[in-house]
Design an enzyme around this catalytic site. Sequence first.
Site, mmCIF file in Angstrom:
data_model
loop_
_atom_site.group_PDB
_atom_site.id
_atom_site.type_symbol
_atom_site.label_atom_id
_atom_site.label_comp_id
_atom_site.label_asym_id
_atom_site.label_seq_id
_atom_site.Cartn_x
_atom_site.Cartn_y
_atom_site.Cartn_z
ATOM 1 N N LYS A 68 12.825 -5.802 17.176
ATOM 2 C CA LYS A 68 12.110 -5.785 18.448
ATOM 3 C C LYS A 68 10.941 -6.775 18.457
ATOM 4 O O LYS A 68 10.617 -7.331 19.477
ATOM 5 C CB LYS A 68 11.599 -4.363 18.686
ATOM 6 N N GLY B 249 4.102 3.387 -2.322
ATOM 7 C CA GLY B 249 5.134 2.939 -3.220
ATOM 8 C C GLY B 249 6.496 3.515 -2.952
ATOM 9 O O GLY B 249 6.758 4.098 -1.891
ATOM 10 N N HIS C 235 3.415 10.750 11.111
ATOM 11 C CA HIS C 235 3.715 9.734 10.103
ATOM 12 C C HIS C 235 5.207 9.467 9.926
ATOM 13 O O HIS C 235 5.637 8.329 9.884
ATOM 14 C CB HIS C 235 3.107 10.193 8.779
ATOM 15 N N GLY D 172 14.191 -3.385 9.049
ATOM 16 C CA GLY D 172 13.380 -2.811 7.982
ATOM 17 C C GLY D 172 14.241 -2.646 6.736
ATOM 18 O O GLY D 172 15.308 -3.265 6.601
ATOM 19 N N ARG E 20 2.767 17.581 1.412
ATOM 20 C CA ARG E 20 2.019 17.019 2.538
ATOM 21 C C ARG E 20 1.728 18.008 3.654
ATOM 22 O O ARG E 20 0.649 17.999 4.243
ATOM 23 C CB ARG E 20 2.818 15.877 3.151
ATOM 24 N N HIS F 124 0.835 12.868 8.163
ATOM 25 C CA HIS F 124 0.193 12.463 6.912
ATOM 26 C C HIS F 124 -1.206 13.055 6.896
ATOM 27 O O HIS F 124 -1.932 12.950 7.889
ATOM 28 C CB HIS F 124 0.137 10.943 6.790
ATOM 29 N N GLU G 117 2.182 10.966 -6.646
ATOM 30 C CA GLU G 117 1.707 11.398 -5.323
ATOM 31 C C GLU G 117 2.034 12.869 -5.156
ATOM 32 O O GLU G 117 2.612 13.501 -6.047
ATOM 33 C CB GLU G 117 2.361 10.548 -4.217
ATOM 34 N N ARG H 45 9.371 15.698 3.886
ATOM 35 C CA ARG H 45 9.752 14.612 2.970
ATOM 36 C C ARG H 45 8.801 14.533 1.778
ATOM 37 O O ARG H 45 7.587 14.607 1.937
ATOM 38 C CB ARG H 45 9.712 13.292 3.731
ATOM 39 N N ALA I 64 16.176 -0.274 5.629
ATOM 40 C CA ALA I 64 17.537 0.267 5.786
ATOM 41 C C ALA I 64 18.467 -0.789 6.369
ATOM 42 O O ALA I 64 19.588 -1.000 5.873
ATOM 43 C CB ALA I 64 17.508 1.509 6.667
HETATM 44 C C1 FAD Z 1 1.431 3.269 7.237
HETATM 45 C C2 FAD Z 1 2.696 3.730 6.571
HETATM 46 C C3 FAD Z 1 2.743 3.895 5.197
HETATM 47 C C4 FAD Z 1 3.915 4.325 4.575
HETATM 48 N N1 FAD Z 1 3.943 4.419 3.205
HETATM 49 C C5 FAD Z 1 5.111 4.723 2.597
HETATM 50 C C6 FAD Z 1 5.214 4.684 1.177
HETATM 51 O O1 FAD Z 1 4.270 4.354 0.479
HETATM 52 N N2 FAD Z 1 6.413 5.005 0.627
HETATM 53 C C7 FAD Z 1 7.503 5.350 1.370
HETATM 54 O O2 FAD Z 1 8.564 5.641 0.807
HETATM 55 N N3 FAD Z 1 7.423 5.386 2.713
HETATM 56 C C8 FAD Z 1 6.273 5.059 3.348
HETATM 57 N N4 FAD Z 1 6.217 5.071 4.709
HETATM 58 C C9 FAD Z 1 7.431 5.382 5.475
HETATM 59 C C10 FAD Z 1 8.397 4.212 5.396
HETATM 60 O O3 FAD Z 1 7.679 3.012 5.481
HETATM 61 C C11 FAD Z 1 9.433 4.256 6.517
HETATM 62 O O4 FAD Z 1 9.976 5.529 6.639
HETATM 63 C C12 FAD Z 1 10.570 3.281 6.227
HETATM 64 O O5 FAD Z 1 10.052 2.017 5.932
HETATM 65 C C13 FAD Z 1 11.526 3.204 7.397
HETATM 66 O O6 FAD Z 1 12.411 2.148 7.177
HETATM 67 P P1 FAD Z 1 13.544 1.844 8.227
HETATM 68 O O7 FAD Z 1 14.289 0.661 7.710
HETATM 69 O O8 FAD Z 1 14.299 3.069 8.515
HETATM 70 O O9 FAD Z 1 12.754 1.468 9.577
HETATM 71 P P2 FAD Z 1 11.571 0.447 9.847
HETATM 72 O O10 FAD Z 1 11.060 -0.175 8.629
HETATM 73 O O11 FAD Z 1 10.600 1.119 10.724
HETATM 74 O O12 FAD Z 1 12.294 -0.700 10.694
HETATM 75 C C14 FAD Z 1 12.683 -0.474 12.016
HETATM 76 C C15 FAD Z 1 13.229 -1.761 12.595
HETATM 77 O O13 FAD Z 1 13.859 -1.478 13.838
HETATM 78 C C16 FAD Z 1 13.449 -2.407 14.806
HETATM 79 N N5 FAD Z 1 13.606 -1.785 16.118
HETATM 80 C C17 FAD Z 1 13.078 -0.626 16.587
HETATM 81 N N6 FAD Z 1 13.509 -0.399 17.848
HETATM 82 C C18 FAD Z 1 14.318 -1.433 18.167
HETATM 83 C C19 FAD Z 1 15.047 -1.790 19.334
HETATM 84 N N7 FAD Z 1 15.061 -1.035 20.450
HETATM 85 N N8 FAD Z 1 15.763 -2.926 19.324
HETATM 86 C C20 FAD Z 1 15.768 -3.747 18.234
HETATM 87 N N9 FAD Z 1 15.100 -3.457 17.102
HETATM 88 C C21 FAD Z 1 14.392 -2.324 17.076
HETATM 89 C C22 FAD Z 1 12.035 -2.752 14.418
HETATM 90 O O14 FAD Z 1 11.661 -3.978 15.016
HETATM 91 C C23 FAD Z 1 12.177 -2.812 12.905
HETATM 92 O O15 FAD Z 1 12.705 -4.063 12.525
HETATM 93 C C24 FAD Z 1 5.064 4.633 5.350
HETATM 94 C C25 FAD Z 1 5.021 4.473 6.733
HETATM 95 C C26 FAD Z 1 3.861 4.018 7.345
HETATM 96 C C27 FAD Z 1 3.842 3.850 8.837
#
Ligand code: FAD
Length: 526
Positions: free
Chosen positions: A33, A47, A338, A12, A281, A235, A115, A373, A14
């Site tokens: 995954k 956003g 959420h 994702g 929120r 949420h 927001e 948050r 990060a």
């Molecule tokens: C519907 C929705 C709307 C949102 N809207 C917003 C918004 O508008 N603005 C905002 O700032 N935030 C928003 N958020 C929150 C935000 O999207 C997330 O907090 C953020 O994207 C998390 O990013 P990340 O890189 O930490 O993890 P993620 O983007 O969740 O990525 C996780 C990754 O880890 C991998 N993974 C998980 N477990 C394993 C494993 N065991 N082995 C290998 N890979 C694994 C997954 O496959 C994925 O690639 C929203 C969330 C949702 C669900």
Amino acid sequence: MEQVGFLIIGGGIAGLSAAVRLAAVDTVLVVTKEELAESNTAYAQGGIAVAMGGLDDVAEHLQDTVDAGDGLVNREAAALLVEQGSKRVEELLRWGTDFDRAPASSGGELLRTREGAHSRSRILHANGDATGREIAVSLLRHARATDGITLMEFTTSVDLITEEIDGIKTVVGAVLLDREGKLRNVYARAVLIASGGAGQVYSDTTNPAVATGDGIAMAYRAGAALSDMEFYQFHPTAFAFEGAPRFLLSEALRGEGAWLVNAKGECFMHRYHPMLELAPRDVVARAITRELLAGPVYLDMRHVSIDLKARFPGISKFLAGYNLELGRDLIPVRPAAHYLMGGIQTDVNGQTTLPGLFAAGEAACTGVHGANRLASNSLLEGLVFGALAAEAMMQRPEIAAQGTAAEAKPEPTVALNLEAVEDWIAEVRAIMWEDAGLLRDAEGLRRAQTRLDALIRGIPRGSSRRAVEARSLYTIASVLITSAIAREESRGAHYRSDFPRRDAIALHSVMEKGKLSFVEEHAHNE
Ligand SMILES: Cc1cc2nc3c(=O)[nH]c(=O)nc-3n(C[C@H](O)[C@H](O)[C@H](O)COP(=O)(O)OP(=O)(O)OC[C@H]3O[C@@H](n4cnc5c(N)ncnc54)[C@H](O)[C@@H]3O)c2cc1C
């Protein structure tokens, strides 16, 4: 021995923000995954909050973040988030992320929306309500074009590998279950957990199926400290239609003027907070929960005059499937799990309590969000803290694993009755929703603990992805409940109806090797 420079669990925002930097110094393996584009990041709608308007704006963004976090925000982390946000977003723009802009004839400026709990419009968006998808796609494109990065999809990280190095327990790699079902021990000079949140621990969630908290559970099993796990953000407005998924109805709808109305068709937020529909929120989610006792709650945009189909194309398309339209109909909503404010405890450079192990994004807890948050701060968190973690990981020596753990581990895959595993997981999720959700008290939390304890005997074993996920959900649920029982106050997203007041002193919970403690905000991460 399979060895890479850096191993990143999660693709994702990060994980990829870190990967594109780390590739400058060593090889990088990113595992996901499911398919690469499937992550919470890809679902983000509203956003990314960013202060690009000079120093005043940065100070205001900081203040909004601190205020929303209800006394528990780590100021150092929050200051870094808002100060470094703009250069990271400018980088995204250079890498091709196409945020929405005003027409060229009116200057082509980036468009910004507002927001909940933001004091001004500072949220960039893309394709109206598909910001996460646009960011995920452009980051992936950039990662694919960067030499030295291997992207491995449909690969589940099962466990971390640790070794004693100079007498200190150190993370040196991870056991991976690849798409052929083969277990592989992969070693690296540093491992980054960027595996996102754990919304699947609740039966009602906006999160996709991948969000089972694997990385957090795996870090905990290896001995890393977790922090603030009781703070789960619900949420306020997930779609509430019989038989439909809990699709998110972005807060940006309220940013563009949507009202919340109850079963009598009355606006009610004036009874709960002066910021009305744009209150923090946790406040809005609890207000809706109370109103739901008397009947359904709706989002009402019938008075909003902008072109809603153009501004919210994704949401409009989804609702059309239920014969609903934003500017025409009342849209039924209710809260859903959420975002996890807690996670693997890290300093601002992503360093966990275990050498060799780093965490960033939703899986990590720097304390940047405190108890609640601020909307649209999490995409920014992934960008900023993914980059900071990468810089710290580069400082790791090129060592070093002896590979002594190689012959240890992999659990034999046990033939699983898939239906039984699904039932078991559904039970965990129901327990969490019923007794450890938005409104909590000692009685319910203890009941949840007892029900969860009773499930331990049937815990799915083996190394299949679903068994790994089941164990992760169990770990997340039990740490969350333990922390929620011990926090006898109400703060941010953690609301105890038996302890409705906030304590004078803000404490972070820390859970390590089965022991829970509380530390003062300023002592956290020291
Ligand atoms: C519907 C929705 C709307 C949102 N809207 C917003 C918004 O508008 N603005 C905002 O700032 N935030 C928003 N958020 C929150 C935000 O999207 C997330 O907090 C953020 O994207 C998390 O990013 P990340 O890189 O930490 O993890 P993620 O983007 O969740 O990525 C996780 C990754 O880890 C991998 N993974 C998980 N477990 C394993 C494993 N065991 N082995 C290998 N890979 C694994 C997954 O496959 C994925 O690639 C929203 C969330 C949702 C669900």
